[in-house]
Design an enzyme around this catalytic site. Structure first.
Site, mmCIF file in Angstrom:
data_model
loop_
_atom_site.group_PDB
_atom_site.id
_atom_site.type_symbol
_atom_site.label_atom_id
_atom_site.label_comp_id
_atom_site.label_asym_id
_atom_site.label_seq_id
_atom_site.Cartn_x
_atom_site.Cartn_y
_atom_site.Cartn_z
ATOM 1 N N ARG A 183 21.593 -9.393 45.282
ATOM 2 C CA ARG A 183 20.236 -9.811 45.680
ATOM 3 C C ARG A 183 19.280 -9.460 44.547
ATOM 4 O O ARG A 183 19.143 -8.292 44.162
ATOM 5 C CB ARG A 183 19.806 -9.133 46.972
ATOM 6 C CG ARG A 183 18.376 -9.514 47.369
ATOM 7 C CD ARG A 183 18.047 -9.268 48.820
ATOM 8 N NE ARG A 183 17.865 -7.879 49.157
ATOM 9 C CZ ARG A 183 17.351 -7.462 50.326
ATOM 10 N NH1 ARG A 183 16.985 -8.346 51.249
ATOM 11 N NH2 ARG A 183 17.217 -6.181 50.589
ATOM 12 N N ASP A 204 13.518 1.328 53.867
ATOM 13 C CA ASP A 204 13.493 0.680 52.561
ATOM 14 C C ASP A 204 12.141 0.007 52.365
ATOM 15 O O ASP A 204 11.229 0.222 53.182
ATOM 16 C CB ASP A 204 14.675 -0.290 52.404
ATOM 17 C CG ASP A 204 14.529 -1.526 53.284
ATOM 18 O OD1 ASP A 204 13.521 -1.649 54.001
ATOM 19 O OD2 ASP A 204 15.440 -2.366 53.238
HETATM 20 C C1 LIG Z 1 15.369 -4.455 55.255
HETATM 21 C C2 LIG Z 1 16.479 -4.589 54.315
HETATM 22 O O1 LIG Z 1 16.339 -5.151 53.274
HETATM 23 S S1 LIG Z 1 17.972 -3.892 54.677
HETATM 24 C C3 LIG Z 1 18.817 -3.871 53.133
HETATM 25 C C4 LIG Z 1 18.375 -2.785 52.268
HETATM 26 N N1 LIG Z 1 18.767 -1.501 52.778
HETATM 27 C C5 LIG Z 1 19.979 -0.988 52.478
HETATM 28 O O2 LIG Z 1 20.690 -1.589 51.718
HETATM 29 C C6 LIG Z 1 20.410 0.294 53.135
HETATM 30 C C7 LIG Z 1 21.489 0.979 52.353
HETATM 31 N N2 LIG Z 1 21.813 2.268 52.906
HETATM 32 C C8 LIG Z 1 21.627 3.408 52.225
HETATM 33 O O3 LIG Z 1 21.113 3.380 51.128
HETATM 34 C C9 LIG Z 1 22.092 4.682 52.849
HETATM 35 O O4 LIG Z 1 22.928 4.430 53.937
HETATM 36 C C10 LIG Z 1 20.960 5.602 53.334
HETATM 37 C C11 LIG Z 1 20.053 5.964 52.175
HETATM 38 C C12 LIG Z 1 20.137 4.909 54.403
HETATM 39 C C13 LIG Z 1 21.589 6.861 53.909
HETATM 40 O O5 LIG Z 1 22.366 7.388 52.897
HETATM 41 P P1 LIG Z 1 23.012 8.851 52.937
HETATM 42 O O6 LIG Z 1 22.007 9.793 53.471
HETATM 43 O O7 LIG Z 1 23.644 9.130 51.615
HETATM 44 O O8 LIG Z 1 24.135 8.665 53.994
HETATM 45 P P2 LIG Z 1 25.349 9.649 54.271
HETATM 46 O O9 LIG Z 1 25.095 11.005 53.714
HETATM 47 O O10 LIG Z 1 25.649 9.546 55.713
HETATM 48 O O11 LIG Z 1 26.514 8.946 53.441
HETATM 49 C C14 LIG Z 1 27.872 9.223 53.660
HETATM 50 C C15 LIG Z 1 28.671 8.447 52.654
HETATM 51 O O12 LIG Z 1 28.480 7.052 52.890
HETATM 52 C C16 LIG Z 1 28.026 6.431 51.688
HETATM 53 N N3 LIG Z 1 27.084 5.382 52.038
HETATM 54 C C17 LIG Z 1 26.029 5.454 52.888
HETATM 55 N N4 LIG Z 1 25.416 4.257 52.941
HETATM 56 C C18 LIG Z 1 26.087 3.432 52.117
HETATM 57 C C19 LIG Z 1 25.917 2.069 51.764
HETATM 58 N N5 LIG Z 1 24.944 1.318 52.287
HETATM 59 N N6 LIG Z 1 26.778 1.553 50.878
HETATM 60 C C20 LIG Z 1 27.775 2.298 50.363
HETATM 61 N N7 LIG Z 1 27.997 3.589 50.669
HETATM 62 C C21 LIG Z 1 27.151 4.141 51.537
HETATM 63 C C22 LIG Z 1 27.360 7.520 50.901
HETATM 64 O O13 LIG Z 1 27.359 7.161 49.534
HETATM 65 C C23 LIG Z 1 28.236 8.709 51.216
HETATM 66 O O14 LIG Z 1 29.394 8.634 50.407
HETATM 67 P P3 LIG Z 1 30.218 9.946 49.954
HETATM 68 O O15 LIG Z 1 30.691 10.593 51.213
HETATM 69 O O16 LIG Z 1 31.304 9.404 49.122
HETATM 70 O O17 LIG Z 1 29.259 10.807 49.199
HETATM 71 O O1 LIG Z 2 15.732 -7.938 53.635
HETATM 72 C C1 LIG Z 2 15.806 -7.797 54.810
HETATM 73 C C2 LIG Z 2 14.702 -7.492 55.639
HETATM 74 O O2 LIG Z 2 14.898 -7.295 56.850
HETATM 75 O O3 LIG Z 2 13.589 -7.423 55.086
HETATM 76 MG MG LIG Z 3 13.633 -7.954 52.992
#
Ligand SMILES: CC(=O)SCCNC(=O)CCNC(=O)[C@H](O)C(C)(C)COP(=O)(O)OP(=O)(O)OC[C@H]1O[C@@H](n2cnc3c(N)ncnc32)[C@H](O)[C@@H]1OP(=O)(O)O
Ligand SMILES: O=CC(=O)O
Ligand SMILES: [Mg+2]
Length: 534
Positions: free
Chosen positions: A167, A448
């Protein structure tokens, strides 16, 4: 490492060139960014001006509506190009920023697709966006690995990684470290050009194409702009039309009225639309910011079962499936909890959210965390059965979704708790973003850029329209300022004085105060916040 401005093919790189940037900014990459910027920046500037003109009409009282001049596109028979085999089944997609460890974890999750995010989940620091390109290149090559310097844990891809979709940044964001002919490069074109050029050869070797998510579009003219960018690039590289494929987020209120037109404009390249619900809610606030009868309640009660959001989801499914495109669902902003009882409740909420989407006919959905993939997958498996998607769900018997359905006011209270939560969330998120983190867990939710926009824009809107909270307090600039001081103290206690002092909380507080008490709504919080990024 050089520390001076570097000129490559007329592209000025206003940042140090370290060994990562050396690999990313090859001669060919610089040439492509330069060409695309020269060819498409002027039209982009016109499109951004058109956004302002449309907003001026909405501010003067007009409401968004289906366009009379494109009725023929809505009423005639046509289909988008056939969906490639590897994009047919997208029942669960994980999203996340482009950090190396996260990329590997996401690709190894129990999902079909990883949406690698230069957008809502990524604070676009120079280092972040440049390293992110290298991470994605290595991911496509299958060579990506990472060793955590603290734990010593080693990360590498498993045998069956998810499909990668990148993205790019929204069209409003400029990359301040790159200039062509003395003016900044659109962030979206930088992300697109670099991802394309570093992956096209490998993707073709794998027998597939280069796939993108396009965020925050507001009109079909913007979709046509992207279609032209894709065609131009395909032609320059001598690859077939349709090598590049896009999924467009319908996450602005104006765009929901142009879904047919967006599909049509991109018909040789598009495979799906997606309900980006968080930006959509933010856009509802922003587009209707002068409409006193459409002020939203607390963010917590604006859920997908509210009539205006359910209408959006149903219309997106119906429009996509009629044209042979997939209809992707969105993100329940939940993340797993450590406590088993709490986690059970979270999984139940995720299940309910995904049930609603799958029942409406969506072909797939998003999760924010690997720990939610199987829960979402179980719901989608149930609805899809042995099919890869729900393209057969045409919703032809539905009553038409009208403009009034999409615009209807949302009921619910505005509470003191809701306002104080909005303040603490926006404050913490902005401090994280300025510190280079675009996605963070706050009070058990994924936050986010899109979710934080709702928090800060809601308060702005309540102030502007003189709304009262359920306890009778009138929301004013003064009330907000005093609550901000109080909630800042709460956050300081929660995060600790050191973190507060070292992670940009004071800067975030000043910015939040400025944009929430400004007379005009700042278009995106990331615009003034970007000035604070290195
Ligand atoms: C409105 C929108 O646009 S939605 C799209 C944009 N938002 C996103 O992409 C959300 C992505 N998610 C994240 O960044 C994370 O899940 C967070 C920041 C919300 C929480 O992260 P953390 O606090 O690190 O979660 P947590 O401690 O439970 O993680 C456990 C494991 O899962 C992994 N993990 C957590 N979320 C993700 C993810 N989305 N992708 C890959 N790995 C992940 C962590 O890296 C960690 O790995 P490790 O055990 O090897 O160190
Ligand atoms: O990118 C996704 C959203 O919900 O905003
Ligand atoms: Mg969005």
């Amino acid at each position: 490492m050089t520390n001076t401005t570097t000129q490559r093919q007329q592209l000025a790189i206003l940042a140090p060139i370290d060994s990562t940037a050396e690999q990313v900014f090859t001669e060919d990459a610089c040439a492509l960014i330069t060409e695309l910027t020269r060819e498409f920046r002027p039209r982009l500037q016109q499109l951004l001006a058109a956004r302002q003109q449309a907003q001026a009409r909405f501010d003067a009282g007009a409401l968004p509506d289906f366009l009379p001049e494109t009725k023929n596109i809505r009423n005639s028979d046509w289909q988008v190009a056939a969906i490639p085999a590897d994009l047919q089944d997208r029942r669960v997609e994980i999203t996340g920023p482009v950090d190396r460890k996260m990329v590997i974890n996401a690709l190894n999750a129990n999902v079909k697709v990883f949406m690698a995010d230069f957008e809502d989940a990524q604070s676009p620091t120079w280092q972040g966006v440049v390293e992110g390109q290298l991470n994605l290149r290595d991911a496509n090559l299958g060579t990506i690995s990472y060793t955590d310097p603290n734990s010593g844990k080693h990360y590498a891809l498993n045998d069956d990684p998810a499909l990668l979709i990148a993205r790019v940044r929204g069209l409003h964001l400029w990359e301040k470290h790159l200039e062509v002919d003395g003016e900044q490069v659109p962030g979206a074109l930088m992300d697109f050009a670099l991802y394309f050029i570093h992956n096209i050869a490998q993707r073709q070797k794998m027998g597939t194409g280069v796939y993108f998510y396009l965020p925050k579009l507001q009109s079909h003219q913007e979709a046509k702009w992207w279609d032209d960018v894709f065609r131009y690039t395909e032609q320059q590289f001598g690859v077939e039309v349709g090598t590049i494929r896009a999924t467009v987020l319908i996450e602005t209120l104006p765009a929901v009225f142009e879904m047919d037109e967006i599909l049509y404009s991109l018909r040789d390249h598009i495979v799906a639309l997606n309900c980006g619900r968080w930006d959509y809610i933010f856009s509802y606030i922003k587009t209707l910011k002068k409409h006193a009868d459409r002020v939203l309640p607390d963010r917590q009660v604006v859920t997908m079962d509210k009539p205006f959001l359910n209408a959006y989801s149903r219309l997106l499914v119906k429009t996509c499936h009629k044209r042979g495109a997939l209809a992707m669902g969105g993100m329940a902003a939940l993340i797993p909890a450590k406590d088993p009882e709490q986690n059970k409740a979270i999984l139940a909420k995720v299940t309910a959210d995904k049930e609603l989407e799958a029942k409406n006919g969506h072909d797939g959905t998003w999760v924010a965390h690997p720990g939610l993939a199987s829960t979402a997958g179980a719901v989608l498996d149930h609805y899809l059965g042995d099919k890869p998607n729900q393209l057969h769900v045409l919703r032809e018997q539905d009553a038409p979704v009208t403009a009034a359905d999409l615009l209807q006011a949302c009921d619910g209270e505005r509470t003191e708790t809701g306002m104080r939560t909005n303040i603490r969330v926006a404050l913490q998120y902005m401090a994280a973003w300025i510190s280079g983190k675009g996605c963070v867990p706050i009070y058990g939710l994924m936050e986010d850029a899109a979710t934080a926009e709702i928090s800060r824009a809601s308060i702005w809107q309540w102030i502007q329209h003189g709304k009262s909270l359920s306890n009778g307090q009138l929301v004013t600039k003064a009330l907000f300022a005093s609550m901000l001081d109080e909630e800042a103290e709460v956050v300081k206690t929660e995060v600790g004085a050191d973190v507060w002092a070292n992670q940009n909380f004071e800067r975030a507080k000043s910015l939040l105060l400025a944009i929430t008490t400004a007379d005009e709504l700042v278009d995106f919080l990331t615009l003034p916040a970007y000035d604070l990024l290195p």
